[in-house]
Design an enzyme around this catalytic site. Structure first.
Site, PDB file in Angstrom:
ATOM      1  N   GLU A 206       5.754   2.045  12.016  1.00 37.15           N
ATOM      2  CA  GLU A 206       4.911   3.426  12.338  1.00 37.15           C
ATOM      3  C   GLU A 206       3.557   3.176  11.748  1.00 37.15           C
ATOM      4  OE1 GLU A 206       8.202   6.549  12.103  1.00 37.15           O
ATOM      5  OE2 GLU A 206       7.796   6.096  10.067  1.00 37.15           O
TER       6      GLU A 206
ATOM      7  N   CYS B  85      -3.623   4.614   9.038  1.00 31.07           N
ATOM      8  CA  CYS B  85      -2.762   4.070   8.048  1.00 31.07           C
ATOM      9  C   CYS B  85      -1.788   3.053   8.626  1.00 31.07           C
ATOM     10  CB  CYS B  85      -1.978   5.125   7.479  1.00 31.07           C
ATOM     11  SG  CYS B  85      -0.960   4.690   5.993  1.00 31.07           S
TER      12      CYS B  85
ATOM     13  N   CYS C  52      10.552  -0.113  -4.096  1.00 33.39           N
ATOM     14  CA  CYS C  52      10.109   1.080  -5.123  1.00 33.39           C
ATOM     15  C   CYS C  52      10.929   2.067  -4.933  1.00 33.39           C
ATOM     16  CB  CYS C  52       8.610   1.379  -4.703  1.00 33.39           C
ATOM     17  SG  CYS C  52       7.568  -0.288  -4.909  1.00 33.39           S
TER      18      CYS C  52
ATOM     19  N   CYS D 102      10.217   5.437  -2.718  1.00 39.35           N
ATOM     20  CA  CYS D 102       9.413   5.023  -1.328  1.00 39.35           C
ATOM     21  C   CYS D 102      10.671   5.014  -0.206  1.00 39.35           C
ATOM     22  CB  CYS D 102       8.638   3.899  -1.201  1.00 39.35           C
ATOM     23  SG  CYS D 102       7.976   3.463   0.257  1.00 39.35           S
TER      24      CYS D 102
ATOM     25  N   GLY E 121       5.411  -1.609   4.167  1.00 47.91           N
ATOM     26  CA  GLY E 121       5.482  -3.062   3.721  1.00 47.91           C
ATOM     27  C   GLY E 121       4.266  -3.218   2.589  1.00 47.91           C
ATOM     28  N   GLU E 122       4.425  -4.402   2.099  1.00 48.56           N
ATOM     29  CA  GLU E 122       3.459  -5.023   0.996  1.00 48.56           C
ATOM     30  C   GLU E 122       2.640  -6.004   1.578  1.00 48.56           C
ATOM     31  OE1 GLU E 122       2.523  -4.222  -2.024  1.00 48.56           O
ATOM     32  OE2 GLU E 122       1.269  -5.967  -1.702  1.00 48.56           O
TER      33      GLU E 122
ATOM     34  N   SER F  24      -3.532  -2.016   0.290  1.00 51.80           N
ATOM     35  CA  SER F  24      -2.911  -1.277  -1.023  1.00 51.80           C
ATOM     36  C   SER F  24      -1.692  -2.038  -1.717  1.00 51.80           C
ATOM     37  CB  SER F  24      -2.290   0.266  -0.523  1.00 51.80           C
ATOM     38  OG  SER F  24      -1.672   0.636  -1.544  1.00 51.80           O
TER      39      SER F  24
ATOM     40  N   SER G 119      -1.165   0.124  -6.657  1.00 51.65           N
ATOM     41  CA  SER G 119       0.050   1.216  -7.122  1.00 51.65           C
ATOM     42  C   SER G 119       0.361   1.087  -8.250  1.00 51.65           C
ATOM     43  CB  SER G 119       1.119   1.005  -5.830  1.00 51.65           C
ATOM     44  OG  SER G 119       0.605   1.308  -4.598  1.00 51.65           O
ATOM     45  N   LEU G 120      -0.020   1.897  -9.299  1.00 54.44           N
ATOM     46  CA  LEU G 120       0.408   1.577 -10.704  1.00 54.44           C
ATOM     47  C   LEU G 120       1.591   2.464 -10.940  1.00 54.44           C
ATOM     48  CD1 LEU G 120      -0.482   0.415 -13.278  1.00 54.44           C
ATOM     49  CD2 LEU G 120      -1.880   2.544 -13.939  1.00 54.44           C
TER      50      LEU G 120
ATOM     51  N   ASN H  81       5.740  12.836  -1.909  1.00 56.90           N
ATOM     52  CA  ASN H  81       6.231  13.531  -0.664  1.00 56.90           C
ATOM     53  C   ASN H  81       7.689  13.163  -0.707  1.00 56.90           C
ATOM     54  OD1 ASN H  81       3.643  14.269   0.471  1.00 56.90           O
ATOM     55  ND2 ASN H  81       3.138  12.134   0.510  1.00 56.90           N
TER      56      ASN H  81
HETATM   57  N1  SAH Z   1       3.217  -1.674  -0.668  1.00 62.96           N
HETATM   58  C1  SAH Z   1       2.005  -1.259  -0.851  1.00 62.96           C
HETATM   59  C2  SAH Z   1       1.822  -0.179   0.436  1.00 62.96           C
HETATM   60  C3  SAH Z   1       2.697   1.153   0.167  1.00 62.96           C
HETATM   61  S1  SAH Z   1       2.510   2.697   0.698  1.00 62.96           S
HETATM   62  C4  SAH Z   1       1.871  -0.467  -2.138  1.00 62.96           C
HETATM   63  O1  SAH Z   1       2.824  -0.423  -2.768  1.00 62.96           O
HETATM   64  O2  SAH Z   1       0.582  -0.147  -2.713  1.00 62.96           O
HETATM   65  C5  SAH Z   1       1.076   3.189   0.007  1.00 62.96           C
HETATM   66  C6  SAH Z   1       1.192   4.076  -1.247  1.00 62.96           C
HETATM   67  O3  SAH Z   1       2.016   5.348  -0.899  1.00 62.96           O
HETATM   68  C7  SAH Z   1       1.677   3.411  -2.225  1.00 62.96           C
HETATM   69  O4  SAH Z   1       0.951   3.741  -3.513  1.00 62.96           O
HETATM   70  C8  SAH Z   1       3.408   3.930  -2.550  1.00 62.96           C
HETATM   71  O5  SAH Z   1       3.514   3.688  -3.776  1.00 62.96           O
HETATM   72  C9  SAH Z   1       2.856   5.328  -2.050  1.00 62.96           C
HETATM   73  N2  SAH Z   1       4.047   5.955  -1.807  1.00 62.96           N
HETATM   74  C10 SAH Z   1       5.202   5.592  -1.655  1.00 62.96           C
HETATM   75  N3  SAH Z   1       6.063   6.315  -1.383  1.00 62.96           N
HETATM   76  C11 SAH Z   1       5.682   7.698  -1.626  1.00 62.96           C
HETATM   77  C12 SAH Z   1       6.068   9.142  -1.719  1.00 62.96           C
HETATM   78  N4  SAH Z   1       7.422   9.245  -1.099  1.00 62.96           N
HETATM   79  N5  SAH Z   1       5.226   9.750  -1.848  1.00 62.96           N
HETATM   80  C13 SAH Z   1       4.025   9.592  -2.153  1.00 62.96           C
HETATM   81  N6  SAH Z   1       3.557   8.456  -2.127  1.00 62.96           N
HETATM   82  C14 SAH Z   1       4.392   7.364  -1.989  1.00 62.96           C
END
Ligand code: SAH
Length: 372
Positions: free
Chosen positions: A96, A109, A120, A123, A170-171, A202, A224-225, A302
């Site tokens: 997507e 995005c 994670c 996610c 994805g990462e 990211s 993403s901390l 979210n």
């Molecule tokens: N793999 C990458 C890109 C992921 S998506 C990363 O980890 O950074 C981008 C951001 O959305 C990341 O910071 C991820 O942790 C965050 N994210 C993932 N699921 C989420 C959710 N349900 N609500 C809010 N942010 C979310």
């Protein structure tokens, strides 16, 4: 003519690779930038229409090159104008991408992998398992397709993609070469011509890849901390067990040096109610970030079905943001967009076969680790 498949998908090639491709055709290197202008500036994909090349060269190019894009499976538009597309990468594998229009910018995005291997905890993508890397052309192809669709459907949105973020599925840093090549094409003057401040990778914190990125690119970086200590981060971002926070902070410092004056990494922090949003977490986060020049981006969680986590209250988000600001940090709060079409951060799920049975495992894990 050769059958499709024997031809090179020219969307996959960086400028240097295009130059090598033309060299094989016995052509000088400047042909690469000529071709890129047709494709990325003018949106022309039919060799026959590329009139700055001789007829003979157009014919030879068509014999060994082609332009392949993912197919658009569906398009949804949110009440707030956000658009989400489902793209077929190959039969049975979809990703997507999302376009978020705002007053003075439009952010696309994009996805870098089909699914994600990182799991994670909060996610939606991670729960689906991993089904492969996208090729460079499948990444830049997303920008190309979104631009075309926006032009076709809304002439006022012409040139409306001002920012691209690798925050879809994805990462990105686990698909390093393709992401690097794609980001280069986005930032190249002959490519999409976006400023390096407006293309952001990211990452969940693949430390060695951050080091390599610092050597090879100048793209903006978001990390993403999501937790200020290793105990909690080990649960929320399991990659932390491999690359703990201290290593990640060092990598951020190194990347800041590579970015040069006036640019710093962004630290993303998803706020999960009662999990990482307490006063104690705020204090620990301030301590951790006080020596790292950065911008903090707070992302209210979210929710999605079965996540097991809850969004923070509005007051909590404000309290967190103000606390960081008072401590002298730069803070933005990400507004949730496109939630009605499940297009918000972390809600992207694509569609492909769940080969790892991860969904089931996660349901079990969620009941074990979740807050009351
Ligand atoms: N793999 C990458 C890109 C992921 S998506 C990363 O980890 O950074 C981008 C951001 O959305 C990341 O910071 C991820 O942790 C965050 N994210 C993932 N699921 C989420 C959710 N349900 N609500 C809010 N942010 C979310």
């Amino acid at each position: 003519m050769l059958p499709s498949g024997a031809r090179t998908n020219l969307f996959d090639l960086s400028q240097a690779q295009l130059e090598a491709w033309f060299a094989q055709l016995g052509e000088p290197s400047f042909r690469a930038s000529q071709l890129m202008r047709w494709v990325y500036h003018k949106g022309v994909l039919d060799f026959a229409d590329m009139t700055s090349f001789s007829k003979d060269l157009r014919q030879r190019m068509a014999e060994c090159g082609e332009f392949l894009l993912p197919d658009i499976e569906s398009e949804e538009v949110s009440v707030d104008g956000t658009r989400k597309w489902m793209l077929a990468i190959e039969p049975g594998k979809c990703v997507e991408m999302v376009f978020i229009p705002e007053a003075h910018r439009g952010t696309l995005c994009i996805s870098s992998q089909v699914g994600c291997a990182l799991e994670c905890a909060f996610c939606a993508t991670g729960r689906q398992g991993f089904a492969g890397n996208l090729a460079c052309g499948q990444i830049t192809g997303q920008v190309y397709l979104a631009r075309e669709r926006l032009r076709e459907t809304d002439s006022t949105q012409d040139r409306s993609i001002t920012n691209v973020v690798f925050m879809g599925m994805g990462e990105p840093l686990l698909n390093f070469d393709n992401v690097l090549a794609a980001a280069d094409l986005m930032m190249s003057d002959f490519g999409f011509g976006l400023s390096r401040r407006r293309v952001t990778v990211s990452t969940a914190g693949v430390v060695p890849a951050i080091h390599s990125l610092a050597e090879h690119s100048n793209v903006s970086l978001a990390v993403s901390l999501h937790a200020p200590d290793d105990t909690l981060r080990d649960i929320l971002v399991p990659l932390n067990r491999k690359y703990p926070i201290a290593q990640l902070m060092d990598a951020c410092r190194l990347y800041n040096k590579a970015l040069g004056r006036g640019r710093v990494v962004t630290i993303e922090y998803v706020l999960l109610r009662n999990v990482n949003d307490t006063d104690g977490h705020l204090r620990a986060l301030i301590r951790l970030l006080k020596d790292l020049p950065c911008k903090v981006n707070l992302i209210p969680f979210n929710a999605f079905a079965g996540s097991g986590y809850e969004a923070p209250s509005k007051t909590r988000v404000r309290f967190f943001a103000e606390g960081l600001l008072k401590a002298g940090l730069r803070v933005t709060v990400r507004t949730t967009r496109g939630a009605d079409i499940a297009a918000a951060c972390g809600q992207l799920a694509g569609r492909f076969t769940d080969r790892t049975k991860r969904r089931l495992r996660h349901r079990q894990l969620a009941t074990q680790t979740l807050p009351a």
